[in-house]
Design a protein around this motif. Structure first.
Motif, short mmCIF file in Angstrom:
data_model
loop_
_atom_site.label_atom_id
_atom_site.label_comp_id
_atom_site.label_asym_id
_atom_site.label_seq_id
_atom_site.Cartn_x
_atom_site.Cartn_y
_atom_site.Cartn_z
N ALA A 715 -17.50 -5.49 19.34
CA ALA A 715 -17.09 -6.69 18.60
C ALA A 715 -18.09 -7.11 17.55
O ALA A 715 -17.86 -8.08 16.82
CB ALA A 715 -16.86 -7.83 19.60
N LEU A 716 -19.21 -6.40 17.45
CA LEU A 716 -20.16 -6.71 16.36
C LEU A 716 -19.55 -6.41 14.99
O LEU A 716 -19.89 -7.04 14.00
CB LEU A 716 -21.45 -5.88 16.54
N ASP A 717 -18.65 -5.44 14.95
CA ASP A 717 -18.01 -5.06 13.69
C ASP A 717 -16.68 -5.80 13.55
O ASP A 717 -15.79 -5.61 14.40
CB ASP A 717 -17.77 -3.55 13.64
N PRO A 718 -16.50 -6.64 12.50
CA PRO A 718 -15.26 -7.41 12.35
C PRO A 718 -13.99 -6.59 12.42
O PRO A 718 -13.01 -7.02 13.05
CB PRO A 718 -15.44 -8.07 10.97
N PRO A 719 -13.93 -5.37 11.83
CA PRO A 719 -12.68 -4.61 11.94
C PRO A 719 -12.30 -4.27 13.38
O PRO A 719 -11.10 -4.17 13.70
CB PRO A 719 -12.96 -3.34 11.13
N ASN A 720 -13.29 -4.15 14.20
CA ASN A 720 -13.00 -3.77 15.59
C ASN A 720 -12.38 -4.92 16.38
O ASN A 720 -11.68 -4.67 17.37
CB ASN A 720 -14.29 -3.31 16.29
N ARG A 721 -12.63 -6.16 15.97
CA ARG A 721 -12.14 -7.31 16.73
C ARG A 721 -10.62 -7.34 16.73
O ARG A 721 -10.00 -7.68 17.75
CB ARG A 721 -12.69 -8.60 16.16
N VAL A 722 -10.02 -6.99 15.61
CA VAL A 722 -8.56 -7.00 15.53
C VAL A 722 -7.98 -5.95 16.47
O VAL A 722 -7.03 -6.20 17.22
CB VAL A 722 -8.10 -6.74 14.09
N SER A 723 -8.58 -4.77 16.45
CA SER A 723 -8.09 -3.69 17.33
C SER A 723 -8.23 -4.07 18.79
O SER A 723 -7.32 -3.83 19.60
CB SER A 723 -8.87 -2.40 17.05
N LEU A 724 -9.34 -4.72 19.13
CA LEU A 724 -9.53 -5.14 20.51
C LEU A 724 -8.53 -6.23 20.89
O LEU A 724 -8.01 -6.25 22.01
CB LEU A 724 -10.96 -5.65 20.69
N SER A 725 -8.25 -7.14 19.95
CA SER A 725 -7.28 -8.19 20.22
C SER A 725 -5.90 -7.62 20.44
O SER A 725 -5.16 -8.07 21.32
CB SER A 725 -7.29 -9.20 19.07
N LEU A 726 -5.54 -6.59 19.67
CA LEU A 726 -4.22 -5.97 19.84
C LEU A 726 -4.10 -5.27 21.19
O LEU A 726 -2.98 -5.14 21.72
CB LEU A 726 -3.99 -4.96 18.71
N GLU A 727 -5.19 -4.85 21.73
CA GLU A 727 -5.17 -4.21 23.06
C GLU A 727 -5.18 -5.24 24.19
O GLU A 727 -5.16 -4.86 25.36
CB GLU A 727 -6.38 -3.28 23.21
N GLY A 728 -5.19 -6.56 23.81
CA GLY A 728 -5.20 -7.60 24.83
C GLY A 728 -6.53 -7.79 25.51
O GLY A 728 -6.59 -8.26 26.65
N ALA A 729 -7.61 -7.43 24.82
CA ALA A 729 -8.94 -7.51 25.43
C ALA A 729 -9.31 -8.94 25.80
O ALA A 729 -9.88 -9.19 26.86
CB ALA A 729 -9.98 -6.92 24.47
N ALA A 730 -8.99 -9.92 24.91
CA ALA A 730 -9.39 -11.31 25.16
C ALA A 730 -8.73 -11.84 26.42
O ALA A 730 -9.38 -12.49 27.27
CB ALA A 730 -9.04 -12.17 23.96
N ALA A 731 -7.44 -11.61 26.57
CA ALA A 731 -6.73 -12.11 27.75
C ALA A 731 -7.28 -11.48 29.02
O ALA A 731 -7.44 -12.15 30.05
CB ALA A 731 -5.24 -11.83 27.61
N LYS A 732 -7.60 -10.17 28.97
CA LYS A 732 -8.15 -9.51 30.15
C LYS A 732 -9.54 -10.04 30.48
O LYS A 732 -9.92 -10.13 31.66
CB LYS A 732 -8.20 -7.99 29.92
N LEU A 733 -10.31 -10.39 29.44
CA LEU A 733 -11.63 -10.97 29.69
C LEU A 733 -11.51 -12.32 30.38
O LEU A 733 -12.31 -12.65 31.28
CB LEU A 733 -12.39 -11.11 28.38
N VAL A 734 -10.53 -13.12 29.98
CA VAL A 734 -10.33 -14.42 30.63
C VAL A 734 -9.94 -14.23 32.09
O VAL A 734 -10.44 -14.92 32.99
CB VAL A 734 -9.25 -15.23 29.87
N ASP A 735 -9.05 -13.29 32.36
CA ASP A 735 -8.66 -13.01 33.75
C ASP A 735 -9.85 -12.52 34.57
O ASP A 735 -10.01 -12.89 35.74
CB ASP A 735 -7.55 -11.97 33.78
N CYS A 736 -10.67 -11.70 33.96
CA CYS A 736 -11.86 -11.18 34.65
C CYS A 736 -12.82 -12.32 34.99
O CYS A 736 -13.38 -12.37 36.09
CB CYS A 736 -12.55 -10.14 33.77
#
Length: 827
Positions: A715-736
């Motif tokens: 997530a240090l690289d801005p382009p990667n944040r969008v890809s991670l968000s599309l994979e549902g990374a944020a929601a999984k982090l909240v569940d974790c």
């Protein structure tokens, strides 16, 4: 919005803090968790020999070693054991005198009775009884005990006679028992006169009584000797001889239960001799007893032979008889079915006595079979407990000291004995109670001395390596071994000398891995040993399975080949060796040296290339863990910095395997390597981030922690944040955070760091309102210290969790709350 205008700080990469300030316990634990890790592995399995033999089938000893199988018969024993024979055997008297023969005043030897001229008369005396006693035959029913039933009658005085007892005979005037020329003595029983006949093997001297009386008047010592001999004669005639006659009678028959009766008679004979203080070499008729016992050996009963052996050892046999008795006991112990006999017999005490008292130069072979017996018996858990209780370890320590001082002429036999002795200690080391004894008797250091003296003997070295591999798993034993001078150098020399002996190599490496697992001092001492890295890497190269077309990083023209072995055997050596490297590089002075060593890095990468997770899972996991430890050192000269992309590619097959351990180690490596922009690009291009996001669904806190580290760096690289968000990374982090956070505040803090980096320019791009509300509710609850720590019952753990909560979770969680709160003023 205010949150979009606020300058957003990006968390640092997933890298442990390395500052010179004094760290708290939580920080130390956090660094260890995030970077350097001690590797663990299973202790090498030692299969038991299918057959009990002095030297197993894998022994490397020469053909002239002592045999494990042999036959023993009565004829193998020397009957006149007490002293050498004169070459002349006297015949018994041809009459039964009522009174002792008077002595001649001028020549006492003229009073000696003459042997009979008629050979038929010989057969009617003691010789006939002795012939029956020594004849081997089948078992028979035990007859009534003779000699015990009428002892009391013989001791009852007749009219006008003084009362006489066995106790009084030892101190009475000899004239009360033996008559002079003009004084008649008491009439002896027929059996007494028959038993007390002159004979070289019986130890009885003719007319001892009368000559002793005559000379005793002038010499007090001779008089005392005569009195003692009379007392012994009384005990012999009334107590011992009847037992020997019963042994002969029962042995001549073949009735059921006769073995038990013979064993009982042997026990009674043993007890009688002990009560009369006639054990050892004090009994003058000792050779007659031994002759009778030796005859019983041909009955071939293990139970009876143990009783015979115990009694013979109590009579202090030596020379050939001692050797044959030890062989007899050894022969019995070769069958596991006979172990119960040793539990119900005090023969073990006799064996330990031999080990304590016998000299190696005179009785080396007897000691060999004695220790061989203990080696077999120590494989039985019940007997093993007996050996510990009887101070077998203390006896072994004294014997080791004597064997290490052996002269060159006896060096080979000392080696044979040490093979059995170290095999016994190997079995004793299995018992939990043995550890304190190994330490208190300094056996760990003594065994290092044995290794020094017998470094060429692979059997001895292998047995000792098995002892060390067992005991070094325990902290108190590791400490005792680490305090032994030069043990690290010794182990390295043995690894170099016996590099082809796989079972020896794997156990020495396992021991070194245990020593370096939790001791920073041990890591440095091993590394500083002469030729340490060269020996370990040469060993690594020897056991590296590769095609002939592949070059060897450490190859040399004169390097001897390693013998063929299975995949499992080769992997076992490498697993233990790589574990040593992984543990060593934890030390800050050792790690950089390994990270810049070309051969080391090439061998690790080559292993990743050559092996598959399916066939070599543990090996590849250890390689990945070692690379993870080495990646902690980011010096410019580190070869890992120049091989990061190659390593990232090799980690792919671990990450997508079905092994959770392999996936975990690969994720940890990606967590360190993803500090590099090139590696982060490789991860995104090869869809590795999708696997990492999926790992957040794991219920393993370690797996989630490592995955969060990779996401934090990506997530240090801005382009990667969008890809991670599309994979549902944020929601999984909240569940974790919701599911695992309260039990692991280090993990909760790492989740918050990943979320913080993924937010980037604003939270509205990351979560919808429902997800933001859920995250805020969780954070507000966790920020309440009392609420967050209320379920930790253990007070020590509560302090640890409180420290982790304050250092790892609180700072990042507070920043996240401040970021989200303006979006919802009612929150």
């Amino acid at each position: 919005m205010a949150s979009t205008e606020r300058k957003h700080e990006i968390c640092s990469p997933f890298l442990p803090r390395r500052n010179a300030l004094r760290k708290t316990s939580a920080e130390i634990v956090s660094e260890a968790r995030q970077s350097l890790r001690v590797q663990s592995t299973q202790r090498p399995f030692t299969p038991r020999d299918g057959e009990r033999q002095l030297f197993g089938k894998n022994s490397t000893r020469a053909d002239n070693r002592p045999p494990s199988a042999f036959s023993l018969h009565a004829q193998n024993f020397d009957a006149p054991d007490s002293r050498p024979g004169s070459g002349t055997r006297l015949s018994p008297l041809d009459h039964k005198p009522k009174f002792p023969v008077p002595c001649d005043a001028e020549d006492p030897f003229k009073a000696f009775p003459k042997p009979p001229t008629d050979p038929l008369e010989v057969k009617r005396g003691l010789a006939g009884a002795r012939t029956r006693l020594l004849r081997a035959g089948s078992l028979t029913t035990l007859p009534p005990v003779e000699g015990h039933t009428d002892v009391k009658e013989r001791l009852i005085p007749g009219p006008g006679q003084k009362q006489t007892s066995a106790k009084r005979l030892g101190s009475a005037d000899p004239t009360e028992v033996c008559s002079g020329p003009n004084k008649p003595g008491p009439r002896r029983a027929a059996s007494e006169n028959r038993i007390k006949q002159p004979g070289d093997d019986s130890g009885v001297r003719p007319t001892e009584c009368s000559t002793g009386r005559r000379t005793g008047l002038a010499n007090g010592d001779t008089r005392t000797t005569s009195t003692e001999e009379d007392a012994e004669s009384f005990l012999w005639n009334n107590m011992i001889a009847p037992l020997l006659q019963q042994l002969e009678s029962v042995a001549a028959g073949s009735s059921e239960g006769s073995v038990d009766r013979l064993c009982d008679l042997c026990e009674r004979l043993h007890g009688t001799l002990a009560e009369a203080d006639m054990l050892g070499r004090r009994c003058k008729r000792r050779s007659g007893i031994l002759r009778a016992l030796f005859r019983l050996i041909d009955l071939n009963s293990a139970q009876l032979n143990l009783h015979i052996a115990k009694l013979c050892l109590a009579l202090c046999v030596n020379g050939n008889n001692l050797l044959n008795i030890c062989k007899l006991i050894f022969q019995i112990s070769r069958s596991e079915n006979n172990d119960i006999l040793f539990q119900n017999n005090s023969i073990i005490d006799s064996l330990l006595g031999i080990l304590s008292n016998e000299d190696m130069s005179a009785s080396g072979e007897a000691l060999l079979y004695c220790v061989g017996t203990l080696k077999f018996l120590s494989g039985n858990s019940a007997v093993l407990r007996l050996l510990l209780d009887k101070n077998c370890i203390g006896v072994a320590q004294k014997l080791i000291q004597r064997l290490c001082m052996t002269e060159d002429t006896n060096f080979a036999m000392a080696g044979h004995i040490l093979v059995q002795l170290t095999g016994t200690l190997r079995n004793l080391a299995d018992h939990p109670d043995s550890r304190r004894l190994f330490i208190s008797f300094s056996l760990l250091s003594e065994l290092c001395l044995v290794l020094r003296h017998h470094c060429k003997d692979q059997d001895i070295c292998t047995n000792i390596s098995r002892i060390y591999s067992k005991l070094s798993s325990y902290s108190e034993c590791r400490l005792a071994l680490a305090q032994t001078p030069d043990c690290y150098q010794l182990f390295l020399e043995l690894l170099s000398k016996h590099h082809q002996k796989q079972d020896l190599v794997v156990r020495l490496l396992f021991t070194l891995g245990n020593l370096t697992a939790k001791s920073n001092e041990a890591r440095l001492r091993l590394f500083q040993c002469k030729g340490c890295l060269g020996i370990l890497l040469q060993l690594y190269d020897s056991y590296q399975r590769r095609d002939d077309s592949l070059p060897s990083p450490t190859s040399s023209p004169g390097k001897p080949p390693v013998p063929p072995m299975s995949v499992q055997e080769g992997d076992d050596v490498l697993v233990k060796l790589i574990r040593v490297l992984a543990n060593m590089c934890i030390h800050r002075a050792v790690g950089p040296a390994l990270a810049t060593n070309t051969s080391c890095i090439q061998l690790l990468l080559e292993t990743l290339e050559l092996r598959s997770v399916q066939e070599s899972e543990e090996l590849l996991v250890n390689v990945a863990a070692t690379i993870n430890n080495l990646s902690f050192y980011q010096e410019e000269s580190s070869l890992l910095r120049h091989s990061q992309l190659a390593i990232a590619k090799l980690m792919l097959k671990l990450l997508i395997s079905s092994s959770m351990d392999a996936m975990l180690e690969a994720t940890r490596v990606y967590g360190n390597l993803s500090q590099s922009k090139d590696v982060r690009d490789f991860i995104m291009q090869n869809k590795v981030h999708q696997f990492v996001v999926t790992l957040l669904d794991s219920k393993s806190t370690e797996m989630c922690f490592s995955a969060c580290g990779v996401l934090t760096n990506l997530a240090l690289d801005p382009p990667n944040r969008v890809s991670l968000s599309l994979e549902g990374a944020a929601a999984k982090l909240v569940d974790c955070l919701k599911d695992l956070g309260p039990g692991d505040w280090q993990l909760a803090g790492q989740v918050c760091q990943a979320l913080w980096n993924m937010i980037g320019g604003g939270s509205e791009k990351l979560l919808d309102k429902q997800e933001r509300d859920s995250l805020l509710e969780i954070l507000v609850t966790y920020l309440d210290k009392e609420e967050a720590l209320q379920w930790i019952e253990n007070e020590d753990m509560r302090d640890y969790h409180r420290t982790c909560w304050e250092l790892e979770f609180l700072p990042v969680a507070q920043k996240l709350v401040k970021t989200f709160q303006p979006l919802d003023p009612t929150a």
